[in-house]
Design a protein around this motif. Structure first.
Motif, PDB file in Angstrom:
ATOM      1  N   CYS A 111     -31.575 -29.001 -34.347  1.00 22.10           N
ATOM      2  CA  CYS A 111     -31.435 -29.670 -33.058  1.00 22.10           C
ATOM      3  C   CYS A 111     -32.053 -31.061 -33.049  1.00 22.10           C
ATOM      4  O   CYS A 111     -31.595 -31.940 -32.329  1.00 22.10           O
ATOM      5  CB  CYS A 111     -32.067 -28.828 -31.957  1.00 22.10           C
ATOM      6  N   VAL A 112     -33.125 -31.262 -33.801  1.00 21.80           N
ATOM      7  CA  VAL A 112     -33.803 -32.557 -33.729  1.00 21.80           C
ATOM      8  C   VAL A 112     -33.352 -33.507 -34.830  1.00 21.80           C
ATOM      9  O   VAL A 112     -33.844 -34.617 -34.944  1.00 21.80           O
ATOM     10  CB  VAL A 112     -35.344 -32.401 -33.763  1.00 21.80           C
ATOM     11  N   THR A 113     -32.383 -33.050 -35.638  1.00 21.98           N
ATOM     12  CA  THR A 113     -31.898 -33.902 -36.719  1.00 21.98           C
ATOM     13  C   THR A 113     -30.976 -34.985 -36.173  1.00 21.98           C
ATOM     14  O   THR A 113     -30.076 -34.712 -35.391  1.00 21.98           O
ATOM     15  CB  THR A 113     -31.144 -33.040 -37.754  1.00 21.98           C
ATOM     16  N   ASP A 114     -31.220 -36.222 -36.621  1.00 26.27           N
ATOM     17  CA  ASP A 114     -30.392 -37.328 -36.164  1.00 26.27           C
ATOM     18  C   ASP A 114     -29.021 -37.266 -36.846  1.00 26.27           C
ATOM     19  O   ASP A 114     -28.928 -36.934 -38.030  1.00 26.27           O
ATOM     20  CB  ASP A 114     -31.093 -38.644 -36.514  1.00 26.27           C
ATOM     21  N   PRO A 115     -27.945 -37.573 -36.100  1.00 33.74           N
ATOM     22  CA  PRO A 115     -26.612 -37.522 -36.700  1.00 33.74           C
ATOM     23  C   PRO A 115     -26.449 -38.424 -37.928  1.00 33.74           C
ATOM     24  O   PRO A 115     -25.592 -38.168 -38.789  1.00 33.74           O
ATOM     25  CB  PRO A 115     -25.669 -37.971 -35.581  1.00 33.74           C
ATOM     26  N   GLY A 116     -27.293 -39.472 -38.022  1.00 30.12           N
ATOM     27  CA  GLY A 116     -27.205 -40.381 -39.167  1.00 30.12           C
ATOM     28  C   GLY A 116     -27.394 -39.662 -40.495  1.00 30.12           C
ATOM     29  O   GLY A 116     -26.805 -40.036 -41.514  1.00 30.12           O
ATOM     30  N   LEU A 117     -28.209 -38.610 -40.488  1.00 30.24           N
ATOM     31  CA  LEU A 117     -28.440 -37.859 -41.723  1.00 30.24           C
ATOM     32  C   LEU A 117     -27.164 -37.148 -42.177  1.00 30.24           C
ATOM     33  O   LEU A 117     -26.844 -37.117 -43.366  1.00 30.24           O
ATOM     34  CB  LEU A 117     -29.554 -36.834 -41.496  1.00 30.24           C
ATOM     35  N   ILE A 118     -26.447 -36.591 -41.223  1.00 24.08           N
ATOM     36  CA  ILE A 118     -25.179 -35.919 -41.539  1.00 24.08           C
ATOM     37  C   ILE A 118     -24.189 -36.957 -42.082  1.00 24.08           C
ATOM     38  O   ILE A 118     -23.452 -36.686 -43.044  1.00 24.08           O
ATOM     39  CB  ILE A 118     -24.599 -35.235 -40.274  1.00 24.08           C
ATOM     40  N   ASP A 119     -24.208 -38.151 -41.470  1.00 21.82           N
ATOM     41  CA  ASP A 119     -23.300 -39.211 -41.941  1.00 21.82           C
ATOM     42  C   ASP A 119     -23.535 -39.501 -43.424  1.00 21.82           C
ATOM     43  O   ASP A 119     -22.588 -39.647 -44.200  1.00 21.82           O
ATOM     44  CB  ASP A 119     -23.508 -40.497 -41.121  1.00 21.82           C
ATOM     45  N   VAL A 120     -24.811 -39.591 -43.820  1.00 21.98           N
ATOM     46  CA  VAL A 120     -25.130 -39.873 -45.223  1.00 21.98           C
ATOM     47  C   VAL A 120     -24.635 -38.729 -46.120  1.00 21.98           C
ATOM     48  O   VAL A 120     -24.029 -38.960 -47.169  1.00 21.98           O
ATOM     49  CB  VAL A 120     -26.649 -40.074 -45.418  1.00 21.98           C
ATOM     50  N   ALA A 121     -24.846 -37.489 -45.671  1.00 22.73           N
ATOM     51  CA  ALA A 121     -24.416 -36.336 -46.483  1.00 22.73           C
ATOM     52  C   ALA A 121     -22.896 -36.343 -46.651  1.00 22.73           C
ATOM     53  O   ALA A 121     -22.378 -36.042 -47.735  1.00 22.73           O
ATOM     54  CB  ALA A 121     -24.868 -35.033 -45.821  1.00 22.73           C
ATOM     55  N   ILE A 122     -22.192 -36.720 -45.601  1.00 24.47           N
ATOM     56  CA  ILE A 122     -20.725 -36.767 -45.671  1.00 24.47           C
ATOM     57  C   ILE A 122     -20.282 -37.880 -46.628  1.00 24.47           C
ATOM     58  O   ILE A 122     -19.373 -37.687 -47.443  1.00 24.47           O
ATOM     59  CB  ILE A 122     -20.123 -36.959 -44.261  1.00 24.47           C
ATOM     60  N   THR A 123     -20.967 -39.026 -46.563  1.00 24.03           N
ATOM     61  CA  THR A 123     -20.662 -40.115 -47.493  1.00 24.03           C
ATOM     62  C   THR A 123     -20.846 -39.642 -48.930  1.00 24.03           C
ATOM     63  O   THR A 123     -19.990 -39.869 -49.793  1.00 24.03           O
ATOM     64  CB  THR A 123     -21.593 -41.318 -47.234  1.00 24.03           C
ATOM     65  N   LEU A 124     -21.945 -38.950 -49.189  1.00 21.61           N
ATOM     66  CA  LEU A 124     -22.216 -38.457 -50.541  1.00 21.61           C
ATOM     67  C   LEU A 124     -21.129 -37.484 -51.002  1.00 21.61           C
ATOM     68  O   LEU A 124     -20.637 -37.574 -52.123  1.00 21.61           O
ATOM     69  CB  LEU A 124     -23.588 -37.772 -50.586  1.00 21.61           C
ATOM     70  N   ALA A 125     -20.747 -36.565 -50.105  1.00 18.87           N
ATOM     71  CA  ALA A 125     -19.712 -35.589 -50.465  1.00 18.87           C
ATOM     72  C   ALA A 125     -18.415 -36.311 -50.796  1.00 18.87           C
ATOM     73  O   ALA A 125     -17.669 -35.897 -51.694  1.00 18.87           O
ATOM     74  CB  ALA A 125     -19.506 -34.588 -49.331  1.00 18.87           C
ATOM     75  N   GLY A 126     -18.148 -37.415 -50.096  1.00 22.33           N
ATOM     76  CA  GLY A 126     -16.941 -38.207 -50.343  1.00 22.33           C
ATOM     77  C   GLY A 126     -16.989 -38.935 -51.679  1.00 22.33           C
ATOM     78  O   GLY A 126     -15.956 -39.360 -52.202  1.00 22.33           O
TER      79      GLY A 126
END
Lengths: 366, 95, 334
Positions: free
Chosen positions: A71-86
């Protein structure tokens, strides 16, 4: 013999219900209402799952705190993980994270688009992935509070000793006490008592809460996650408040020591150092995160892959921030149950199964 | 945030870093390196594949006993027996 | 190198014929399949038939308690059974991935043959295709089934009235937990075992009370929570379930604790949920207890007047809503 079933017994629960009702009458006699916060998401989850809210008299309000890492995780972290997966990196993550909304997508969507997202129960599985795929880069999405930081650091220690070179961590390690400091310093928030987390406390120790009782006059009980632990913990909090004697009462003494787990603390201090972090809803809090020390930078996924963390975007109508501060109940948010549902969450409190919104939506009757 | 459950150590690997834990007969390997001198027979709290702390069984047993005795104390406090009236089904139709 | 499936096995030529002659006909060739007609000619004594289809994509293909072969029989047989029918005929469509070890295929087909025999169903028609490596996870199976309706049953959730009882024939969530534990790479010993098994005998056994039986379902994907919610969603009635009455196998329960899953959301493949008039609940339970697949049968709750709501009376005497599961079952650490 397991040490769970005994803590879920109806007979004792019935007595706690009667006792809490008695406290309610005492508070009503004093013309008071008390506000308790369960800090930890696992408490939120257990409270909802066992129907514990129904045990509380109306003079006891229970609000959910910021203790869910999802809940307290900033969406920016998910963005980075998605970039890496890409980029062809294998992203390993706990199951809790795959549906968390980033600025534009989730890891589940990235997986559907062909990204390699592997779900782990244990950080050890991320290490196994790295060992079995020496040709690939593996990034472990290292999210968690103190309880989870310790196992992840233990895994990193093993990886280093085994010379595993294709594994790095995308860290979002957060600490509970700085968040509590920030909450208690907010004049808009009224908290009389804290139901302190069970397993975070196993790492940091019950003494960590003494400033809240001694300086802020807030009642503190460290309680386990089983329903009788919670009921007894709530009973203890209300009793402290009725008698006006706030202190730190460690009721989870079967696991939690005053000083915590020294071995885990040493390992964490060896690899990690404090840093400021952005908390969803609470803003930036100094020294509320742990990041890899400079000498371990090659295990930092951001540095290794040349990425930077940008603050993510979230839905402006989402009130998860207010929910996390305990200022509103989930159903007071206009999106709750209408646009924001467990199947299509707009805010992180609806994503995590232990998020306040998801728990309220799933388990509590309107 | 931190789902963790009590399990019993039934074997420890030679390097002392991992061990097999048991819950009601189900067994798997977990990391033990966060514990100070784990031993076979210890109950531990397992989170994300690692034992994060030992469980003190004497404390646990004492707590379970306390719950039983508290029931009596509360009844005395309230001056009446506390009984659980389970919900029951409405009268059925049909055969 | 050990024998495995080649693309040519699906090409319709010599290799295809070989596969059918060596692997399919010896197992399933004593019925209408013998002469490999394009369509099976079947004769049924009743014109009240039930027809169902299901596809099986389970991973891993083999798991504690079964494999995709017996699962593919039980799944369709059970869909027919809960519709109040005696299963008679099955179709069998195999989609095989290039490279699938032949020994695996043989184990799956052996299990399928055994299961069909135990259920008294005949594989009447079939098909085999081979896809390129990477296009499917080892193998997929589709089965369709035809069953003859048992007289007396008139099943439908619209018949539910407050006071009706909810029965389950055995422990919940075993199949889903067995598959999940095999998949999570935990190397679990003595873990959950799938309950993959046929339910048609349980249905035939209670035919006496058919007029008092309102509805039957097997709680597969989505578990008991999904089935119960589907029954009352948008209706005038609701359901009350007692957590303390829910039967769970110890290994399944332990694994659910480890992975942080709610067993109400986890699939069974050999459990029957039956709703009936209060007066016959005890009789049905007694009848089931005499059958091996019904030994663990229990009454778990009743129909209420709380519109569309499934309420769980928790083990500590609280109440909560049982919601539909979210979708993908994921292990939690939080």
């Amino acid at each position: 013999m397991n040490y769970m079933d005994g803590f879920r017994r109806l007979e004792a629960a019935v007595h706690f219900r009667a006792r809490l009702a008695g406290h309610g009458r005492a508070l009503a006699g004093q013309g008071r209402k008390v506000h308790l916060m369960e800090v930890c998401g696992s408490h939120t989850m257990a409270i909802a799952r066992y129907g514990i809210r129904g045990f509380l008299p109306e003079q006891v309000a229970l609000v959910s705190g910021p203790g869910c890492p999802v809940c307290v995780t900033d969406p920016g972290l998910i963005d980075v993980a998605i970039t890496l997966a890409g980029q062809g990196v294998i992203v390993a993550t706990f199951g809790d994270m795959v549906r968390v909304p980033g600025s534009h997508a989730t890891l589940a969507k990235a997986r559907a688009a062909g990204g390699r997202i592997e779900i782990c129960y244990s950080p050890l599985q991320a290490l196994q992935l790295a060992i079995h795929h020496p040709e690939s880069e593996v990034v472990f999405l290292a999210v968690g509070f103190e309880t989870t930081i310790a196992p992840i650091v233990a895994m990193l220690d093993t990886a280093m000793r085994q010379g595993v070179a294709n594994l790095s961590l995308l860290t979002a390690f957060k600490l509970v006490p700085p968040a509590l400091d920030a909450l208690l310093a907010d004049p808009d928030i009224r908290i009389d008592g804290l139901l302190c987390p069970a397993h975070v406390s196993a790492i940091i120790g019950a003494d960590a809460y003494r400033p809240y009782a001694e300086r802020h006059g807030v009642a503190c009980v460290v309680a386990g996650f089983e329903p009788l632990d919670i009921l007894y913990g709530l009973d203890g909090l209300v009793e402290q408040l009725v008698t006006n004697k706030p202190c730190v009462d460690n009721q989870y003494s079967r696991v939690v020591k005053a000083e915590g787990n020294r071995q885990a603390q040493r390992l964490m201090a060896h690899y990690l150092e404090p840093a400021a972090a952005a908390w969803r809803g609470l803003g930036s809090i100094p020294e509320s995160a742990l990041v890899l020390r400079r000498q371990f930078a090659r295990y930092d996924a951001l540095q290794r892959h040349g990425l930077t963390l940008q603050p993510g975007r979230h839905n402006p109508r989402c009130l998860c921030g207010e929910v996390l501060k305990g200022k509103i109940r989930p159903r007071e948010c206009s999106l709750f149950g209408v646009a924001c549902l467990p199947e299509q969450p707009l805010g992180p409190c609806m994503v995590s199964s232990e998020g306040s919104c998801a728990a309220e939506y799933k388990y509590e009757e309107c | 945030m931190c789902l963790a459950i009590p399990m019993k150590i039934i074997a420890i690997a030679e390097d002392g870093q991992t061990g097999t834990v048991d819950l009601d007969g189900v067994r798997y390997a977990v990391g033990l390196m966060l514990l100070d001198k784990p031993a076979v027979g210890d109950y531990v709290i397992v989170h994300a594949g690692y034992a994060i702390e030992k469980l003190d069984t004497a404390e646990a047993d004492a707590r379970l006993a306390l719950f039983v005795s508290l029931a009596e104390v509360y009844e005395r406090e309230l001056g009446q027996e506390v009984v659980w009236v389970a919900p029951s089904p409405p009268r059925g139709h049909g055969a | 190198m050990s024998e495995s499936i080649l693309l040519g096995h699906g090409g319709g030529g010599r290799l295809s014929q070989q596969l059918i002659a060596r692997e399919i006909l010896p197992r399933f060739g004593d019925g209408p399949l013998r002469t490999l007609p394009d369509a099976a000619a079947l004769e049924l004594s009743s014109c009240q038939i039930r027809f169902s289809t299901d596809s099986f994509v389970v991973q891993p293909l083999e798991f504690p308690g079964g494999n995709i072969g017996d699962l593919a029989v039980h799944g369709t047989v059970n869909d027919l059974a809960v519709a109040g029918a005696v299963p008679r005929w099955l179709s069998l469509a195999l989609i095989l991935e290039e490279g699938l070890p032949l020994v695996t295929l043989r184990r799956v087909l052996d299990a399928l043959q055994r299961a069909a025999h135990q259920c008294g169903v005949v594989v009447a028609t079939g098909d085999t295709k081979v896809v390129r490596r990477g296009q499917c996870d080892g193998m997929y199976i589709n089965t369709s089934g035809i069953g003859e309706a048992l007289p007396g049953f008139s099943l439908g959730v619209e018949h539910l009235v407050p006071g009706d009882r909810i029965l389950v024939s055995g422990t919940l969530g075993d199949h889903g937990m067995a598959v999940l534990s095999a998949r999570e790479g935990l190397q679990v010993h003595n873990g959950p075992v799938s309950d993959s098994r046929p339910l048609h005998r349980l249905v035939q056994a209670v035919q006496t009370w058919a007029p008092e039986i309102r509805f039957m379902r097997d709680p597969t994907r989505g578990g008991l929570a999904a089935v119960l919610n589907e029954m009352v969603m948008g209706r005038e009635v609701g359901l009350h379930v007692r957590e303390s009455a829910l039967p769970y196998a110890p290994g399944t329960k332990a694994m659910a604790e480890v992975l942080g899953l709610d067993l109400l959301h986890v699939a069974s493949e050999g459990c029957l949920v039956l709703l009936c008039a209060a007066g016959v609940a005890e009789k049905i339970l007694a009848c089931w207890h005499a059958l091996p697949e019904g030994v663990g049968a229990k009454e778990i709750g009743w129909v209420t007047q709380r519109r569309g709501r499934v309420i769980l009376e928790t083990s500590i005497g609280g109440e909560r809503v049982v919601d539909l599961p979210g979708g993908e079952l994921l292990p939690r650490i939080c």
